[in-house]
Design a protein around this motif. Sequence first.
Motif, PDB file in Angstrom:
ATOM      1  N   LYS A 287     -84.147 -63.177  73.132  1.00  0.00           N
ATOM      2  CA  LYS A 287     -83.767 -62.369  74.299  1.00  0.00           C
ATOM      3  C   LYS A 287     -84.707 -62.640  75.475  1.00  0.00           C
ATOM      4  O   LYS A 287     -85.887 -62.916  75.293  1.00  0.00           O
ATOM      5  N   LYS A 288     -84.167 -62.531  76.664  1.00  0.00           N
ATOM      6  CA  LYS A 288     -84.957 -62.738  77.876  1.00  0.00           C
ATOM      7  C   LYS A 288     -85.305 -61.381  78.478  1.00  0.00           C
ATOM      8  O   LYS A 288     -84.628 -60.380  78.205  1.00  0.00           O
TER       9      LYS A 288
ATOM     10  N   ASP B 226     -88.409 -65.975  79.751  1.00  0.00           N
ATOM     11  CA  ASP B 226     -88.129 -66.280  78.353  1.00  0.00           C
ATOM     12  C   ASP B 226     -89.485 -66.572  77.718  1.00  0.00           C
ATOM     13  O   ASP B 226     -90.112 -67.590  78.028  1.00  0.00           O
TER      14      ASP B 226
ATOM     15  N   ASP C 259     -89.958 -69.298  84.403  1.00  0.00           N
ATOM     16  CA  ASP C 259     -89.566 -67.965  84.894  1.00  0.00           C
ATOM     17  C   ASP C 259     -89.010 -68.125  86.305  1.00  0.00           C
ATOM     18  O   ASP C 259     -89.412 -69.028  87.047  1.00  0.00           O
TER      19      ASP C 259
ATOM     20  N   TYR D 104     -80.519 -59.662  77.103  1.00  0.00           N
ATOM     21  CA  TYR D 104     -81.562 -59.305  78.070  1.00  0.00           C
ATOM     22  C   TYR D 104     -82.166 -57.926  77.794  1.00  0.00           C
ATOM     23  O   TYR D 104     -81.452 -56.991  77.447  1.00  0.00           O
TER      24      TYR D 104
END
Length: 252
Positions: A2-3, A239, A247, A38
């Motif tokens: 997940k980010k 991430d 980023d 996210y």
Amino acid sequence: MKKIIHLSDLHVGFGDLTSRLGDIVTRMIFHKTPAKGYIVVITGDIVEDATCKGSYEEASAHLNRLNDAGFKVLVVPGNHDYGTGSFGNSDYVKKFKKHFFEKTTIQYPKLDIIDRIAFMGLDSMAEELHWYDRIFSEGELGGKQLKRLATLLKGDQVKNSKYRVVYLHHHPFHPTLFHHLKDSDALEKTLEWHHIDALLFGHNHDGRVWNGGWGIKRVYDGGTSTGKLGDRHPHRVMDLSKDPSFDYDAQF
Ligand SMILES: [Fe+2]
């Protein structure tokens, strides 16, 4: 993996910032799919003035749209969430927990382990609500909260996580009068020897990058995501499995 999307200092209720947040949320829902990939971390000052009736509800109307779309949303309080911004009231500690976490038993650091990332949310207003220091807006975590953080960091849940993220409202590095975290040295000592992957905060509306501070790869000031008074408003997406050079500012 997940980010993370870092937002901060939304100041819902100030000028047209509520509708700006609405636009940001709409763009997030439209552009970031699937939303369940996210985690949105909001580092305080969600509302402009907690003493204005309905301000928490106004903010939640938009944050719930994120939740409903499938985003995981994590929040911590800022000075504006506990009062007017320059004058706090300890009643709001409970009110904030009840409203945003649906239970008053939550303790800070608030630990959430999601996708092997340990998120530790701190309340940097914890020691700022006594009669003698509730005016102005400096932050202080206090010895008790720092002790709990130290215990958490040594515990299996956090140690066995692949990544560790610490997030709070007040700026730990910027010694601006009335705007810094009073016990930032103690926070640094608590975090040293533990591998922290990201330290996220807001408050000063600077939006700067402090990567490498305290030996931490990602150190971000989230600015003011709704652009209060024209201040910087990066909407950083990261991430943790990649280098910080990947980023970016999604500019929602
Ligand atoms: Fe703010």
